[in-house]
Design a protein around this motif. Structure first.
Motif, mmCIF file in Angstrom:
data_model
loop_
_atom_site.group_PDB
_atom_site.id
_atom_site.type_symbol
_atom_site.label_atom_id
_atom_site.label_comp_id
_atom_site.label_asym_id
_atom_site.label_seq_id
_atom_site.Cartn_x
_atom_site.Cartn_y
_atom_site.Cartn_z
ATOM 1 N N LEU A 42 0.823 -1.212 0.000
ATOM 2 C CA LEU A 42 0.000 0.000 0.000
ATOM 3 C C LEU A 42 0.854 1.259 0.000
ATOM 4 O O LEU A 42 0.549 2.227 -0.706
ATOM 5 C CB LEU A 42 -0.928 -0.008 1.226
ATOM 6 C CG LEU A 42 -2.043 -1.054 1.242
ATOM 7 C CD1 LEU A 42 -2.752 -1.059 2.593
ATOM 8 C CD2 LEU A 42 -3.047 -0.796 0.122
ATOM 9 N N SER A 139 -4.612 -5.738 -0.384
ATOM 10 C CA SER A 139 -4.080 -4.923 -1.486
ATOM 11 C C SER A 139 -4.676 -5.362 -2.816
ATOM 12 O O SER A 139 -4.008 -5.341 -3.843
ATOM 13 C CB SER A 139 -2.549 -5.017 -1.560
ATOM 14 O OG SER A 139 -1.948 -4.308 -0.511
ATOM 15 N N SER A 171 -5.777 3.648 -0.372
ATOM 16 C CA SER A 171 -4.470 3.279 0.186
ATOM 17 C C SER A 171 -4.135 4.151 1.388
ATOM 18 O O SER A 171 -3.663 3.660 2.424
ATOM 19 C CB SER A 171 -3.375 3.411 -0.878
ATOM 20 O OG SER A 171 -3.556 2.488 -1.924
#
Length: 246
Positions: A42, A139, A171
């Motif tokens: 991230l 993710s 994110s």
């Protein structure tokens, strides 16, 4: 080996526009738990996309984008909590499963787009919810978001800009949640800094290739790569988990 992984993930992202965080997280989980791999993926995904934010603001579709972000904001705390409290022994196969499902969505035949933006607007909130949960846990927020955006009726410029800013927001929110749960520290920052250069080099190389070579089906290539990585990680992690349990 980690430099090659970061370069490959950047190459795929620069070439296709997606897949960076999924590939990097899956590769890192071969040697590190999800609590390390996902935050690092991230972090790098957020930093590597920073140069695109200003341009994306011009094409961002606010009615759909804000609904997507609202759904994401609801999902991210749940995903980050699960990432921090579930044992790594079973979290790794869970993340691999999410990524495997995501690769299946990428490989699935695209559905025809909605005729107008208004027809798909009501689905933006649940799409943001699904993408935010997958992003914060694994993710892997790209497949559910892109599946929705490709049917949203947005033109190419709006679609790309909305995706860029949504991923940046998701994110950032996931990282903030991890920090609040004391699950983001110097270990993650040091690993991310060490992989930043190859990730950027791969991203630039992928963009260069994108303008000079167009394969028959980019969707199939990226989807197959993600499916192979996630399938391999799922099998190995399940074998390890079962062996420890027995």
């Amino acid at each position: 080996m980690l430099w090659l992984l970061a370069f490959t993930a950047g190459l795929v992202r620069g070439f296709s526009g997606f897949g960076f965080s999924m590939i990097l997280a899956l590769g890192l989980m071969a040697t590190a738990p999800p609590s390390v791999a996902v935050p690092v993926a991230l972090l790098l995904d957020l930093v590597c996309s920073a140069g695109l934010w200003i341009g994306a603001c011009r094409g961002f579709h606010q009615p759909i984008g804000y609904r997507l972000i609202a759904g994401m904001l609801l999902a991210v705390p749940i995903g980050t909590l699960l990432l921090t409290i579930l044992p790594a022994l079973w979290m790794t196969p869970a993340v691999a499963t999410v990524c495997l499902v995501g690769s299946g969505l990428i490989l699935a035949r695209p559905v025809a787009a909605q005729k107008t933006v208004d027809q798909g607007r009501h689905l933006a909130f649940p799409a943001g919810l699904a993408s935010g949960l997958a992003m914060s846990m694994a993710s892997a927020g790209g497949p559910p978001l892109m599946l929705y955006l490709l049917r949203s009726g947005l033109d190419v410029t709006q679609l790309r800009a909305t995706a860029i800013l949504f991923f940046a927001a998701s994110s950032a929110c996931a990282l903030l949640g991890l920090w609040l749960f004391d699950a983001l520290g110097m270990e993650h920052l040091q690993l991310a800094v060490g992989l930043l250069l190859p990730a950027l080099l791969g991203n630039f190389a992928g963009q260069y290739m994108h303008h000079r070579w167009q394969p028959g089906s980019l969707r199939v290539i990226v989807g197959a790569l993600l499916a192979g990585l996630s399938g391999w990680l799922l099998l190995t992690s399940l074998s390890t988990a079962l062996a420890v349990s027995l």
